[in-house]
Every structure is written in structure tokens, then in C-alpha cells.
Design an enzyme around this catalytic site. Structure first.
Site, short mmCIF file in Angstrom:
data_model
loop_
_atom_site.label_atom_id
_atom_site.label_comp_id
_atom_site.label_asym_id
_atom_site.label_seq_id
_atom_site.Cartn_x
_atom_site.Cartn_y
_atom_site.Cartn_z
N ALA A 5 18.48 -59.59 5.38
CA ALA A 5 19.71 -58.82 5.57
C ALA A 5 20.88 -59.72 5.99
O ALA A 5 20.66 -60.70 6.69
CB ALA A 5 19.48 -57.77 6.65
N PRO A 6 22.12 -59.42 5.56
CA PRO A 6 22.54 -58.24 4.80
C PRO A 6 22.40 -58.35 3.29
O PRO A 6 22.90 -57.49 2.57
CB PRO A 6 24.02 -58.10 5.18
CG PRO A 6 24.47 -59.51 5.44
CD PRO A 6 23.28 -60.22 6.02
N ASP A 49 8.19 -58.15 11.37
CA ASP A 49 8.41 -59.49 11.91
C ASP A 49 7.88 -60.47 10.87
O ASP A 49 6.67 -60.49 10.60
CB ASP A 49 7.68 -59.63 13.25
CG ASP A 49 7.58 -61.08 13.70
OD1 ASP A 49 8.30 -61.94 13.14
OD2 ASP A 49 6.79 -61.36 14.61
N ASP A 104 15.50 -67.73 4.98
CA ASP A 104 16.87 -68.00 5.43
C ASP A 104 16.89 -67.59 6.91
O ASP A 104 17.25 -66.48 7.27
CB ASP A 104 17.83 -67.15 4.59
CG ASP A 104 19.29 -67.50 4.84
OD1 ASP A 104 19.58 -68.67 5.12
OD2 ASP A 104 20.13 -66.58 4.77
N CYS A 137 22.08 -71.98 8.90
CA CYS A 137 23.50 -72.36 8.91
C CYS A 137 23.81 -73.01 10.25
O CYS A 137 24.78 -72.65 10.91
CB CYS A 137 24.38 -71.14 8.63
SG CYS A 137 24.08 -69.76 9.74
#
Ligand SMILES: C[S@@+](CC[C@H](N)C(=O)[O-])C[C@H]1O[C@@H](n2cnc3c(N)ncnc32)[C@H](O)[C@@H]1O
Length: 499
Positions: free
Chosen positions: A139-140, A188, A205, A258
Site C-alpha cells: 500500500a498505497p 504481517d 518495498d 527509500c
């Protein structure tokens, strides 16, 4: 309501941090400069500048030229991002601060806002039609949508996240973009059930300290530090370990964050590589045209294997972007594999087929929906559709599978907005084209309109699909009086055009 991708960023309104406070907050990275990257001052300066907005055109609905022309009509300059030329959907860079979610073409699912560096992982996933894909932290959903559309909106993608509100945002984006090959799960990721079966490609990610987003989240500057990164690393390792377990031998895993912190990047990858003892290898990552740095191989007294240099680091000042880290991993072809998943059989009652036929007839859709798609019922509210070859597993239990297109528990039943966007191009009846910008905007603001006789020529009183310049916008009711009542949702996948 959930946000639609990066459509309404920036996320915080804090002013850019001063150079001194940024330099102080990031001081622990200073030794990396001159080792794996240069120009500390340019790095700090770049973090004080606002970030360009980036949009990609939704393949099959708009190409880059169409999107550029729409933007040019509004006086907004845009240019293709050269190093994303091979990403799904042409990526365009726009001035910072542009709010895509306020435009009709965004609500109509012609484009998606996603930071440029965030589009890199899917580019490096080396997807091919037929791949079964797991997006473990989805998400998103910008990357999920890229994956899904790279597979031609066919086959099976599982998109998992453990935050319910974020899954709602993800589903909203998938609905707006007409994605029909994704099943969402809420789990999870570190404990994801092996019953989900092996995957050809897995995207991790990972949740991270997000230092690379400082340009759009300046308020983060007060929260950075090694402690935070060390805390995150445990969860990141668990996610990557699970991905290795679920990957098909010979398959690929992409781990990304990131953040700049080696604790959350190279150290996580190095530990999992070591545990796998040769059954997993790191593939050198490279994107033509992108100025990227190597992975870190020495950090605070710890030396990592040289192979870690094959990770890809994007420093913000190199390409005027956010910061990003990517490691591409391949599982050995002789490694062990979890058993194939037990497929979930979709539920469909004979009455549901009648609903589909009635809907198809009402809108003059030439090919029966139950043949074009895998139509199924997940709830009493109505019907979902998915790609005909979409095959989610029994476990974990899906949150949602495919796109909710027909609400059958109300009288009269109603095509959803997502359904209208997906099917509206095929409709040959009950379609009303509102080409004037005023009428289009009134529809999106849920105002009642009076279309001309010519505009409603193909329509009887009842539900109609509203289009603008050939692109479906949603559903309305044409009353006998000739008035058109907008059924555009008050809140629609991060769009604010209905404002
Ligand atoms: C960096 S974001 C993912 C962004 C997403 N891939 C995209 O492109 O839109 C990380 C996500 O991981 C989720 N998350 C955090 N811990 C998790 C866990 N243990 N299992 C699954 N998801 C998790 C968070 O809710 C968050 O949505």
C-alpha cells in the site's frame, strides 16, 4: 479517505529544513561521501528543494503524448523522464506542487502520480506475462499497479499490507486504474503463510525510516537517527527472509527502501545472503541513463562482501529526485520450494449470471461479462470481476479480489464508478458524452445537469455511463424530465475534482 498515490502530496506542510539542521541530522553519512558518492554540499542543498511531481500514463487508456497534451491544455509543462523510458506507462516530470488528483483525467484513471524513483523497482523486477507475483508491502499501491499492468492486467498478483486503511487506499487506486489481476491480503509479511505458494517475482518495498523522502516530508528531519534504523532492520530482515522462502527457485526478489541508512539496506541484504549460503545471489542493478551509486561495503567498522556494491543507490542530488535503495536477488534454481498453492474457487450463483447479463444488455456490452472476466461474489453487496486467469490462493484469506463492479443489494442495482471506468469504453447504449468542460465539472461535483437532446439521443431514462471526450467518468441517472443526476462518489480514490 485514503489518498490516491502521490496525487495530493506533499504530505507535510513543514518548510524545508535549514542546511545546518539537515547536515546535523544526516552527519553520520558524511564518511560515505568521497567513498561511494560525491558532493556533500550538493546533497544537502538538494534536500531543501521541492521535488518535481511525477505521473505515469495508464497503458491502454492514455499514452504519454495524450497525457502531455492534456497537461499542455492546462498550461502545465511536462517532460518524459528518460531513465524511466522502459517503465510501464510513460513517466512525465511536472513542476513541483502540481496536484494531479484535482483533474478529471486523474479521476478517470488515465494517469497515476508516483515519485520517479519509486518507479524503479518494478522496472528492475524483469516481469514477463504469466509470472505469479507477490507484493509483500504494497500500500498505497503505485508499484502494485505498475506490476499488474506490466503483466497486461492478466494472471495473478497478490498485494499484501498489514494496515487496513492503507489497503483501502491501495484498492481505491487499483479501482481507478482498472486493475483486475490483483487480490489483496492483510497480513504481517514476515509471517506470510507459505500456503500462498511459490511466486516467480516478489517485491519487498519495505517500511523504512524514509530519509529519502525528506524533500516532500521536511518534518522528518527531527526524527532521523541510527536508533530508528536499527529498530526497523529487524522487521525488514523478517520480510526479506519470508520473501526468500516464498520465491520460486530461479525467481527474483527485489528489496527496496527509500532511506539512506545502511542498517536498513546493505546490512539487511548481507545478513540474508549469508544465511542462504549460496542459495541466493545478488544481481548487479543498473538502469541506463540514471546516475546511481554502488551499494555500501564498509559501514561503521563492518566490512561487507564486495558483491554488495551491486546494490543500487539513488542519491537525491544526482538526478534531482528523492533517495532510494534497491537490491535485486535471484534464488538458486536448485533451492527448495514451498508447495504450489491451493487455488480459491470463485463463488457465483446462477442468479449472479443473470445480474451480469442484465447489466451487459442495459449498456449494450457486446461480449458477455462472465466470459470476458472471472465474475464472482465476495460479499452480499454485489459482484466483483477479475482477469479470467486470475487464480488467488485459499490462504491467506483475501481482503478483496479483483474489482467491485456491480452493486446488487440496492434497487435498482448499480454499476459502480470503477465498473463504469472499466467497462464504459465497450458500452454501446446508455452512454452520455459530456464534452463541455462545464458539464464535465458539474458532473464531477455531483450537480444536476440538463443534457441536450442530442447528448441523450442513445439513452432511455435510467442509469447511464457518463463519458468525457470518450473517457468514462462514472454513472448518472437520466430522469424522465431530462435532468441528469450525478452518482459520482463524494470521495473517489484520492480525487478531489468532486470537491
Ligand atoms: C514503503 S511502504 C510501501 C509502498 C508501496 N509499495 C507503494 O509503492 O505504494 C511500506 C508499507 O509496508 C507496510 N508494512 C509495514 N510493516 C509491514 C509488515 N510487517 N507486513 C506487511 N506490510 C507492512 C506499511 O503499512 C506500508 O504500507
Amino acid at each position: 479517505m485514503a489518498l490516491g498515490g502521490d496525487a495530493d502530496r506533499p504530505e507535510t506542510t513543514a518548510p524545508p529544513a535549514g542546511a545546518a539542521s539537515l547536515a546535523h541530522a544526516l552527519a553520520r553519512y558524511r564518511p560515505l561521501f568521497d567513498e561511494v558518492v560525491d558532493d556533500w554540499d550538493a546533497f544537502i542543498d538538494s534536500l531543501r528543494r521541492p521535488l518535481a511531481t511525477c505521473l505515469w500514463a495508464r497503458p491502454g487508456r492514455a499514452d504519454g503524448g495524450t497525457l502531455q497534451a492534456l497537461l499542455a491544455e492546462q498550461g502545465v509543462p511536462s517532460s518524459p523522464v528518460p531513465w524511466l523510458a522502459d517503465a510501464p506507462g510513460t513517466a512525465l516530470a511536472l513542476p513541483p506542487g502540481f496536484k494531479a488528483g484535482q483533474h478529471w483525467w486523474y479521476c478517470a484513471g488515465l494517469a497515476h502520480a508516483q515519485e520517479a524513483v519509486s518507479q524503479l523497482p518494478v522496472l528492475l523486477l524483469d516481469l514477463a506475462p504469466g509470472h505469479r507475483v507477490l507484493d509483500l508491502c504494497a500500500a498505497p499501491g503505485g508499484k502494485t499497479a505498475q506490476v499488474a499492468l506490466s503483466l497486461g492486467n492478466r494472471g495473478t498478483v497478490l498485494a499484501n499490507d498489514f494496515a487496513m486503511d492503507r489497503i483501502a487506499a491501495l484498492q481505491g487506486n487499483l479501482d481507478r486504474l482498472g486493475v483486475v489481476n490483483v487480490t489483496t491480503t492483510r497480513w504481517d509479511g514476515g509471517n506470510y503463510p507459505v500456503g500462498a505458494g511459490p511466486f516467480d517475482r516478489i517485491l519487498v518495498d519495505a517500511p523504512c525510516s524514509s530519509e529519502g523522502t525528506l524533500r516532500r516530508n521536511p518534518g522528518l528531519v527531527t526524527k532521523l537517527g541510527a536508533e530508528r534504523s536499527t529498530r526497523m532492520a529487524g522487521r525488514q530482515r523478517a520480510l526479506l527472509r519470508k520473501a526468500v522462502k516464498l520465491c520460486r527457485p530461479g525467481g527474483r526478489i527485489l528489496y527496496s527502501t527509500c532511506t539512506f541508512a545502511p542498517e536498513e539496506n546493505e546490512l539487511v541484504v548481507a545478513d540474508v545472503l549469508a544465511e542462504q549460503d549460496g542459495r541466493l545471489r545478488l544481481l548487479p542493478a543498473h538502469v541506463p541513463g540514471l546516475l546511481s551509486g554502488p551499494g555500501v561495503t564498509r559501514w561503521q567498522g563492518r566490512a561487507l562482501p564486495d558483491v554488495l556494491a551491486g546494490c543500487l543507490r539513488v542519491w537525491p542530488h544526482a538526478n534531482d529526485t528523492g533517495g532510494f535503495f534497491i537490491a535485486v536477488l535471484e534464488k538458486d534454481g536448485a533451492a527448495s520450494c514451498v508447495p504450489e498453492a491451493e487455488p480459491l474457487h470463485p463463488a457465483l450463483e446462477p442468479a449472479d449470471v443473470d445480474w451480469c447479463r442484465a447489466l451487459g444488455e442495459h449498456y449494450g456490452i457486446p461480449e458477455p461479462l462472465e466470459i470476458q472476466f472471472r465474475v464472482h461474489r465476495q460479499t452480499r453487496r454485489g459482484l466483483h470481476l477479475a482477469a479470467p486467469d486470475h487464480a488467488p490462493p485459499v490462504a491467506p484469506r483475501p481482503e478483496g479480489s479483483g474489482l467491485f463492479f456491480h452493486r446488487t443489494n440496492i434497487r435498482p442495482p448499480k454499476l459502480t464508478t470503477a465498473g463504469a471506468l472499466l467497462l464504459g469504453r465497450q458500452a454501446t447504449r446508455q452512454v452520455l458524452d459530456l464534452d463541455a468542460p462545464d458539464a464535465r465539472d458539474a458532473y464531477l461535483r455531483r450537480q444536476t445537469l440538463t443534457p441536450t437532446v442530442a447528448q441523450r439521443a442513445s439513452c432511455r431514462p435510467g442509469q447511464v455511463i457518463v463519458r468525457h471526450r470518450g473517457h468514462p467518468l462514472g454513472v448518472a441517472v437520466l430522469h424522465r424530465s431530462g435532468e441528469l443526476e450525478s452518482l459520482f462518489p463524494r470521495k473517489w480514490s484520492g480525487c478531489t475534482a468532486a470537491g
